[in-house]
Motif scaffolding. Structure first.
Motif, PDB file in Angstrom:
ATOM      1  N   GLN A  74       0.607  -1.239   0.101  1.00  0.00           N
ATOM      2  CA  GLN A  74       0.199   0.361  -0.440  1.00  0.00           C
ATOM      3  C   GLN A  74       0.705   0.716  -0.038  1.00  0.00           C
ATOM      4  O   GLN A  74       0.709   1.914  -0.151  1.00  0.00           O
ATOM      5  N   GLY A  75       2.198   0.989   0.878  1.00  0.00           N
ATOM      6  CA  GLY A  75       2.655   1.809   0.790  1.00  0.00           C
ATOM      7  C   GLY A  75       3.595   2.688  -0.977  1.00  0.00           C
ATOM      8  O   GLY A  75       3.742   1.386  -1.947  1.00  0.00           O
ATOM      9  N   PRO A  76       4.834   3.534  -1.319  1.00  0.00           N
ATOM     10  CA  PRO A  76       5.117   3.858  -1.782  1.00  0.00           C
ATOM     11  C   PRO A  76       6.153   3.290  -2.165  1.00  0.00           C
ATOM     12  O   PRO A  76       7.082   2.975  -3.492  1.00  0.00           O
ATOM     13  N   GLY A 111      10.134  -2.758   2.148  1.00  0.00           N
ATOM     14  CA  GLY A 111      10.353  -3.123   3.146  1.00  0.00           C
ATOM     15  C   GLY A 111       9.681  -2.443   4.934  1.00  0.00           C
ATOM     16  O   GLY A 111      10.206  -2.621   5.434  1.00  0.00           O
ATOM     17  N   GLY A 112       8.721  -1.423   4.550  1.00  0.00           N
ATOM     18  CA  GLY A 112       8.190  -2.272   5.936  1.00  0.00           C
ATOM     19  C   GLY A 112       8.441  -0.929   7.041  1.00  0.00           C
ATOM     20  O   GLY A 112       9.229  -0.074   6.078  1.00  0.00           O
ATOM     21  N   VAL A 113       8.476  -1.222   7.757  1.00  0.00           N
ATOM     22  CA  VAL A 113       9.622  -0.989   8.986  1.00  0.00           C
ATOM     23  C   VAL A 113      11.111  -0.460   8.777  1.00  0.00           C
ATOM     24  O   VAL A 113      11.959  -0.364   9.693  1.00  0.00           O
ATOM     25  N   ALA A 149       0.684 -10.911   4.462  1.00  0.00           N
ATOM     26  CA  ALA A 149       1.659  -9.911   4.730  1.00  0.00           C
ATOM     27  C   ALA A 149       1.453  -8.844   6.185  1.00  0.00           C
ATOM     28  O   ALA A 149       2.634  -7.702   5.784  1.00  0.00           O
ATOM     29  N   THR A 150       0.586  -8.588   6.348  1.00  0.00           N
ATOM     30  CA  THR A 150      -0.220  -6.960   6.752  1.00  0.00           C
ATOM     31  C   THR A 150       0.191  -6.846   8.469  1.00  0.00           C
ATOM     32  O   THR A 150       0.314  -8.284   9.205  1.00  0.00           O
ATOM     33  N   PRO A 151      -0.012  -6.085   9.169  1.00  0.00           N
ATOM     34  CA  PRO A 151       0.386  -5.592  10.437  1.00  0.00           C
ATOM     35  C   PRO A 151      -1.426  -6.813  10.685  1.00  0.00           C
ATOM     36  O   PRO A 151      -1.993  -6.451   9.993  1.00  0.00           O
TER      37      PRO A 151
HETATM   38  C1  LIG Z   1      11.498   1.833  14.634  1.00  0.00           C
HETATM   39  C2  LIG Z   1      12.329  -0.013  15.212  1.00  0.00           C
HETATM   40  C3  LIG Z   1      12.803  -0.397  15.347  1.00  0.00           C
HETATM   41  C4  LIG Z   1      13.487  -2.008  15.167  1.00  0.00           C
HETATM   42  N1  LIG Z   1      14.651  -2.085  15.572  1.00  0.00           N
HETATM   43  C5  LIG Z   1      14.695  -3.611  14.967  1.00  0.00           C
HETATM   44  C6  LIG Z   1      15.730  -3.792  15.679  1.00  0.00           C
HETATM   45  O1  LIG Z   1      17.184  -3.120  15.787  1.00  0.00           O
HETATM   46  N2  LIG Z   1      16.074  -4.791  15.004  1.00  0.00           N
HETATM   47  C7  LIG Z   1      15.247  -5.898  15.081  1.00  0.00           C
HETATM   48  O2  LIG Z   1      15.358  -7.457  14.944  1.00  0.00           O
HETATM   49  N3  LIG Z   1      13.304  -5.944  13.928  1.00  0.00           N
HETATM   50  C8  LIG Z   1      13.802  -3.906  15.666  1.00  0.00           C
HETATM   51  N4  LIG Z   1      12.391  -4.328  14.500  1.00  0.00           N
HETATM   52  C9  LIG Z   1      10.881  -5.393  14.238  1.00  0.00           C
HETATM   53  C10 LIG Z   1      11.359  -5.725  12.520  1.00  0.00           C
HETATM   54  O3  LIG Z   1      11.525  -4.109  12.158  1.00  0.00           O
HETATM   55  C11 LIG Z   1       9.718  -5.289  12.193  1.00  0.00           C
HETATM   56  O4  LIG Z   1       9.106  -6.104  13.205  1.00  0.00           O
HETATM   57  C12 LIG Z   1      10.116  -6.196  11.134  1.00  0.00           C
HETATM   58  O5  LIG Z   1      10.341  -5.109   9.852  1.00  0.00           O
HETATM   59  C13 LIG Z   1       8.748  -6.083  10.709  1.00  0.00           C
HETATM   60  O6  LIG Z   1       8.560  -6.816   9.167  1.00  0.00           O
HETATM   61  P1  LIG Z   1       7.159  -7.175   8.609  1.00  0.00           P
HETATM   62  O7  LIG Z   1       7.163  -7.644   7.458  1.00  0.00           O
HETATM   63  O8  LIG Z   1       6.301  -7.962   9.334  1.00  0.00           O
HETATM   64  O9  LIG Z   1       5.860  -5.990   9.145  1.00  0.00           O
HETATM   65  P2  LIG Z   1       6.018  -4.361   8.128  1.00  0.00           P
HETATM   66  O10 LIG Z   1       7.377  -4.154   7.896  1.00  0.00           O
HETATM   67  O11 LIG Z   1       5.099  -3.385   8.875  1.00  0.00           O
HETATM   68  O12 LIG Z   1       5.059  -4.196   6.384  1.00  0.00           O
HETATM   69  C14 LIG Z   1       3.959  -4.689   6.619  1.00  0.00           C
HETATM   70  C15 LIG Z   1       3.769  -4.041   5.117  1.00  0.00           C
HETATM   71  O13 LIG Z   1       2.485  -4.438   4.873  1.00  0.00           O
HETATM   72  C16 LIG Z   1       1.904  -3.096   4.084  1.00  0.00           C
HETATM   73  N5  LIG Z   1       0.401  -2.805   4.105  1.00  0.00           N
HETATM   74  C17 LIG Z   1      -0.149  -2.698   5.467  1.00  0.00           C
HETATM   75  N6  LIG Z   1      -1.573  -2.623   5.078  1.00  0.00           N
HETATM   76  C18 LIG Z   1      -1.498  -3.065   3.088  1.00  0.00           C
HETATM   77  C19 LIG Z   1      -2.601  -3.335   2.183  1.00  0.00           C
HETATM   78  N7  LIG Z   1      -3.896  -3.445   2.440  1.00  0.00           N
HETATM   79  N8  LIG Z   1      -2.238  -3.325   1.502  1.00  0.00           N
HETATM   80  C20 LIG Z   1      -0.900  -3.697   0.971  1.00  0.00           C
HETATM   81  N9  LIG Z   1       0.068  -3.699   2.074  1.00  0.00           N
HETATM   82  C21 LIG Z   1      -0.583  -3.602   2.830  1.00  0.00           C
HETATM   83  C22 LIG Z   1       2.846  -1.614   4.677  1.00  0.00           C
HETATM   84  O14 LIG Z   1       2.354  -0.539   4.313  1.00  0.00           O
HETATM   85  C23 LIG Z   1       4.181  -2.568   5.065  1.00  0.00           C
HETATM   86  O15 LIG Z   1       5.457  -2.483   4.380  1.00  0.00           O
HETATM   87  C24 LIG Z   1      12.198  -2.348  15.449  1.00  0.00           C
HETATM   88  C25 LIG Z   1      11.041  -1.768  13.995  1.00  0.00           C
HETATM   89  C26 LIG Z   1      10.439  -0.320  14.143  1.00  0.00           C
HETATM   90  C27 LIG Z   1       8.708   0.050  14.899  1.00  0.00           C
END
Ligand SMILES: Cc1cc2nc3c(=O)[nH]c(=O)nc-3n(C[C@H](O)[C@H](O)[C@H](O)COP(=O)(O)OP(=O)(O)OC[C@H]3O[C@@H](n4cnc5c(N)ncnc54)[C@H](O)[C@@H]3O)c2cc1C
Length: 452
Positions: free
Chosen positions: A34-36, A39-41, A264-266
């Protein structure tokens, strides 16, 4: 075969890459984000002309997932290790060494806390083994209630909260023992007679292996390599809004018909998407709350005399806005080589989203003032970068493991649907990579059995 991966964070991208490995080049794999950007977070920005991670900056290097993935993608030369310096904790207006011999800040002896907590608390910790502990096997409570009851509030505020704040952007009241500290829960289930004993049993064996790793040029290199290796079609700035079962697959709005889908969404988004197809799973995911944070990266003159520590964590209740500082140039040898000294200031604890509305200037000013307070030196940045992470981290509240077991058994019968993400089996990047791999394995098995 057409497979949709919804969410382009690390969990989704690993799922896409593993699906490519399992299904071959003929599969049409679409990543919908959904974002531009992907990588997400995980996001590598730029500060003073060089890359710097503005989300996660490290991973637990004792788990194999990230290091193996980097190897597969030809990124071995990107692996960096911290210098091994310890952080400080700022409590009662003074910087103390972070206690050693703890499990996520929960002490295994009173001595490690000397100087950080008062005499009365030290005596209470030392005498804890004498107080009977009632822990029904399988129980789950917040880390706060367990530790405050056994060791007192100061141990929570000055030793446990600063560490939990770093991992979950949480507070010990929002995090459950069983999901956050499974080895501790096992020791308690096994009949440990006190919390002290349980901590001693649960502490990992001493090891000389470095605990953490990172990427020299930031997580962006991993995201780019994964995206390329997945050879997926990437659609950004498109949100999936609904999924529905079709005779031989799934309809994903607004994408259309697919053979299989990985969510793979939150957690709250997953809850909405699962609402009609798996209401029980949706309800479980919907109970998971998120915590927001913001990060200010500061570039300081190279000769700024920062403490010789990896960072400074802030005890809860201190009159500062920042909750932690990573002294990046001290923590990481590869960043020490740069022309500027780098510091990352983190803001945000569960339940307080107010900082998201602060202007960039206000966040930078708070970072500078608080860093000056905890280091005792004037702070004069030459450059800064601000990154907000609304809802960036799921909270593993008491009952989390039961919630996830409910969710996973509710979707188990749904052929061609899998979930991945930080709310399942750990927020750290290695745990996310593992969920992406598991989701791809589940989908590949289902699609392969259909073809056979
Ligand atoms: C500030 C911060 C520091 C961190 N530091 C560390 C660290 O040092 N070491 C470590 O191991 N972990 C760390 N973490 C945790 C780790 O980075 C995250 O838990 C992990 O990157 C999450 O990945 P994810 O793909 O599960 O989720 P996300 O990265 O949240 O990806 C989910 C994606 O889904 C997309 N999305 C949402 N809704 C929709 C929709 N309806 N349709 C399509 N796309 C959608 C979002 O835009 C997002 O890009 C940190 C987290 C944060 C916030």
């Amino acid at each position: 075969m057409r497979i949709a991966v919804i969410g382009g964070g690390i969990s989704g991208l690993v799922a896409a890459y593993r699906l490519r490995q399992r299904l071959g080049e003929g599969a049409d794999i679409v990543v919908v984000e959904q974002g531009p950007r992907l990588g997400g977070v995980l996001h590598t920005g730029e500060l003073a002309g060089e890359p710097l991670d503005l989300g996660a900056e490290a991973f637990v290097g004792r788990r194999p997932e990230v290091i193996e993935l980097m190897g597969e993608l030809g990124l071995d030369d990107q692996l960096v290790r911290p210098a091994g310096k310890r952080p400080l904790v700022w409590a009662q207006g003074v910087a103390h060494p972070l206690p050693g011999r703890t499990l996520m800040g929960i002490p295994s002896d009173a001595e490690s806390l000397r100087g950080l907590v008062d005499e009365e608390t030290l005596e209470r910790v030392a005498a804890e083994t004498q107080r009977p502990l009632a822990w029904p096997p399988g129980d789950d409570v917040s880390v706060h209630s367990l530790v405050a009851d056994r060791f007192g509030a100061q141990v929570v505020e000055r030793s446990v909260d600063p560490l939990l704040g770093g991992v979950y952007a949480g507070i010990s009241a929002s995090i459950g023992v069983r999901a956050a500290l499974p080895a501790l829960a096992d020791a308690l289930d096994g009949g440990a007679p006190s919390l002290t004993d349980a901590v001693r049993q649960a502490m990992p064996a001493p090891s000389t292996a470095p605990v953490f790793g990172g990427l020299r040029d930031g997580y962006g290199t991993l995201i780019a390599a994964l995206t390329e290796a997945s050879a997926a079609r990437v659609v950004t700035t498109l949100a999936a809004t609904r999924i529905a079962a079709a005779p031989r697959g799934w309809v994903v709005d607004p994408l259309g018909l697919v053979d299989a889908v990985v969510l793979a969404t939150p957690a709250p988004v997953t809850a909405r998407l699962l609402h009609y197809v798996a209401p029980e799973a949706a309800a479980a995911a919907g109970e998971i709350e998120l915590s927001s944070s913001a990060l200010v990266a500061l570039a300081l003159p190279r000769d700024t005399v920062l403490p010789d520590n990896s960072g400074i964590l802030v005890a809860s209740g201190e009159p500062l806005r920042a909750k932690a500082f990573t002294l990046s140039s001290r923590k990481w040898p590869h960043l020490a080589e740069r022309d500027v000294a780098l510091v990352r200031a983190s803001f945000g604890r569960f339940g307080d989203d107010s900082l998201l509305s602060w202007s960039d200037d206000d966040l930078v000013a708070a970072a500078v003032a608080d860093l000056s307070t905890v280091t005792g030196i004037p702070i004069t940045p030459v450059a800064s970068a601000v990154q907000r992470w609304p809802g960036g981290l799921p909270q593993y509240a008491p009952g989390h493991t039961t919630r996830i077991a409910t969710l996973e058994s509710a979707i188990a019968p749904l052929d061609g649907l899998a979930v991945a993400g930080a709310y399942l089996h750990g927020v750290g990047v290695p745990a996310c990579v593992a969920t992406g791999t598991a989701a791809a394995d589940r989908i590949a098995k289902s699609l392969t059995s259909r073809v056979e």
